[in-house]
Design a protein around this motif. Structure first.
Motif, short mmCIF file in Angstrom:
data_model
loop_
_atom_site.label_atom_id
_atom_site.label_comp_id
_atom_site.label_asym_id
_atom_site.label_seq_id
_atom_site.Cartn_x
_atom_site.Cartn_y
_atom_site.Cartn_z
N LEU A 2 34.81 109.22 63.32
CA LEU A 2 35.18 109.62 62.10
C LEU A 2 34.95 108.83 61.13
N LEU A 3 35.15 107.51 61.23
CA LEU A 3 35.09 106.47 59.97
C LEU A 3 33.37 106.28 60.07
N ALA A 4 32.83 106.12 61.05
CA ALA A 4 31.36 106.06 61.17
C ALA A 4 30.54 107.15 60.55
N THR A 5 30.96 108.21 60.70
CA THR A 5 30.48 109.83 60.15
C THR A 5 30.81 109.84 58.67
N SER A 6 32.17 109.10 58.38
CA SER A 6 32.47 109.18 56.77
C SER A 6 31.40 108.25 55.89
N ALA A 7 31.40 106.98 56.56
CA ALA A 7 30.42 106.04 55.87
C ALA A 7 29.24 106.47 55.85
N GLY A 8 28.51 107.10 56.99
CA GLY A 8 27.02 107.57 56.94
C GLY A 8 26.93 108.51 55.73
N SER A 9 28.00 109.53 55.79
CA SER A 9 28.06 110.42 54.55
C SER A 9 27.97 109.86 53.23
N LYS A 10 28.79 108.59 53.31
CA LYS A 10 29.02 108.25 51.86
C LYS A 10 27.49 107.41 51.47
N ALA A 11 27.07 106.80 52.64
CA ALA A 11 25.63 105.91 52.39
C ALA A 11 24.68 106.98 52.05
N GLN A 12 24.59 108.24 52.68
CA GLN A 12 23.54 109.12 52.28
C GLN A 12 23.86 109.68 51.16
N THR A 13 25.05 109.84 50.68
CA THR A 13 25.40 110.41 49.25
C THR A 13 24.86 109.39 48.19
N LEU A 14 25.06 108.17 48.41
CA LEU A 14 24.85 107.10 47.55
C LEU A 14 23.35 107.08 47.28
N ALA A 15 22.56 106.88 48.61
CA ALA A 15 20.93 106.93 48.73
C ALA A 15 20.55 108.16 47.82
N GLY A 16 21.29 109.17 48.16
CA GLY A 16 20.82 110.66 47.25
C GLY A 16 20.85 110.33 45.93
N LYS A 17 21.89 109.63 45.48
CA LYS A 17 22.20 109.60 43.89
C LYS A 17 21.12 108.42 43.25
N GLN A 18 20.78 107.61 44.33
CA GLN A 18 19.83 106.47 43.72
C GLN A 18 18.71 106.81 43.63
N SER A 19 18.24 107.71 44.51
CA SER A 19 16.97 108.41 44.51
C SER A 19 16.80 109.23 43.24
N GLU A 20 17.87 110.12 43.01
CA GLU A 20 17.92 111.20 41.92
C GLU A 20 17.55 110.14 40.77
N THR A 21 18.46 109.22 40.41
CA THR A 21 18.23 108.52 39.15
C THR A 21 17.13 107.82 38.86
N LEU A 22 16.45 107.27 40.03
CA LEU A 22 14.99 106.87 39.92
C LEU A 22 14.23 107.86 39.58
N ALA A 23 14.20 109.02 40.15
CA ALA A 23 13.44 110.15 39.69
C ALA A 23 13.64 110.59 38.13
N THR A 24 14.91 110.54 37.94
CA THR A 24 14.99 110.91 36.61
C THR A 24 14.55 109.88 35.34
N TYR A 25 14.28 108.65 36.05
CA TYR A 25 13.99 107.61 34.91
C TYR A 25 12.47 107.77 35.12
N GLU A 26 11.84 107.98 36.18
CA GLU A 26 10.33 107.90 36.10
C GLU A 26 9.95 109.25 35.32
N ARG A 27 10.68 110.26 35.36
CA ARG A 27 10.28 111.54 34.60
C ARG A 27 10.49 111.06 33.12
N ALA A 28 11.46 110.43 32.70
CA ALA A 28 11.75 110.25 31.13
C ALA A 28 10.92 109.17 30.92
N LEU A 29 10.30 108.15 31.82
CA LEU A 29 9.27 107.34 31.30
C LEU A 29 7.90 107.90 30.99
N GLY A 30 7.57 109.07 31.89
CA GLY A 30 6.54 109.79 31.94
C GLY A 30 6.47 110.40 30.59
#
Length: 357
Positions: free
Chosen positions: A17-45
């Motif tokens: 359960l803990l591993a699943t939760s940690a993996g889920s959080k890591a996946q969420t964080l990675a998703g947020k990081q990817s989203e903010t990078l894409a937003t910045y690249e659009r704004a820069l363009g």
């Protein structure tokens, strides 16, 4: 033994359960990081695109849209905001210092050339009209006028000199020290002190009430004023550097000059003093209320309208965390005015070159 097996199974389930939760959080964080990078690249363009479009229109001598600087300004805000959201999500993206002295968490130094181009386009779009009446001594004019007005308001030499220094900061804050400019983001505010027609008229009326005192305090300055008034007759006084500075100071700042002795005690840093007077320009009513409160730095504003005005002037304007603020103390507001620091440093350097009379 069965009990032991059950305990082991429970621990294994908990670990899963803990591993699943940690993996889920890591996946969420990675998703947020990817989203903010894409937003910045659009704004820069988008920022690059609007800069290129405006440059092309200018070089082709095509008609520019109404408020031609507004799209550029909004695109720049979007870039800085998106970068701050990116560095909030990925702190390792915070890079080296930049020549504009913007906090590195808000700005990628690699895009400095884009801000240089932004400034060059505004210089073109805000060039003074053909009939503008320049001064050969624009910085000294600001200091001399402010000093004389402060003396007429009862200040002694030391605090009158502070009024001159502060007012030179206002000139840099409003136009980066350029006289008689237009405004790429407004059809109302023009000139060296960026006043509207009614503000200019109000300042002129107030000047007339102290002009006699000025003539006694500084006859030479009064004679210069007579010459500039005659020169500007029949024109828009906002495009005579002297009369616009004079009327701008009288409209918004002259009455607050009386508070300078108390202000310098509360804010010993000259740049903070300049920031406070710039707030008189941006949000005059709450700033005057803060001065009257007896607790300037802890005075808090929470009006949505006031917060909007602050954001429209590059204060709490960048990134979701800043823009989510619903209130702020004046201590926090002054700290958030970092985009003004470089302008005020320029004003301080220029002031050091001037020998006030």
């Amino acid at each position: 033994m069965p009990a032991r097996r059950r305990a082991i199974a429970a621990l294994a389930a908990l670990g899963l359960l803990l591993a699943t939760s940690a993996g889920s959080k890591a996946q969420t964080l990675a998703g947020k990081q990817s989203e903010t990078l894409a937003t910045y690249e659009r704004a820069l363009g988008d920022f690059k695109s609007v800069l290129a479009e405006r440059r092309r229109q200018i070089e082709a001598k095509q008609p520019l849209p109404n408020l031609p600087g507004q799209a550029l300004y909004l695109a720049r805000v979007a870039v800085i905001s998106a970068y701050k959201d990116l560095t909030d999500a990925v702190p390792s993206r915070i890079g080296r210092p930049n020549k504009f002295e913007i906090p590195p968490a808000y700005f990628d130094a690699d895009i400095e050339p884009l801000i240089d181009e932004y400034s060059k386009l505004f210089d073109i779009m805000e060039a003074p009209p053909a009939g503008a009446q320049n001064s050969a001594t624009p910085f000294k004019d600001v200091v001399d006028l402010a000093t004389a007005i402060a003396r007429a308001k009862g200040l002694g030499p030391e605090h009158a000199a502070a009024a001159g220094r502060i007012s030179l900061g206002l000139f840099f804050a409003e136009t980066n020290g350029k006289q008689n400019v237009r405004n790429g983001r407004s059809n109302t505010y023009m000139g060296s002190f960026q006043t509207g027609p009614s503000e200019d008229r109000n300042g002129h009326r107030k000047w007339e009430t102290i002009k006699g005192e000025i003539a006694v305090i500084d006859p030479e300055l009064s004679a210069r004023d007579d010459r500039e008034e005659a020169r500007a007759r029949g024109t828009d006084h906002r495009f005579n550097h002297w009369t616009n500075v004079r009327d701008g100071l009288m409209n918004a700042h002259a009455e607050v000059f009386r508070e300078i002795p108390a202000i310098v005690k509360t804010l010993p840093d000259p740049i903070d003093q300049m920031k406070l007077f710039e707030l008189i320009q941006i949000v005059p009513t709450p700033t005057r209320s803060a001065l009257r409160s007896g607790d300037l730095l802890n005075y808090r504003v929470s009006s949505p309208t006031i917060m909007k005005h602050l954001r429209n002037n590059s204060i709490f304007a960048f990134g979701q965390a800043d823009r989510a603020r619903s209130s702020a103390s004046f201590r926090e507001i002054l700290a958030a005015m970092w985009l003004f620091n470089r302008k005020f440093e320029k004003a301080m350097a220029k002031y050091a070159e001037i020998k006030p009379r």
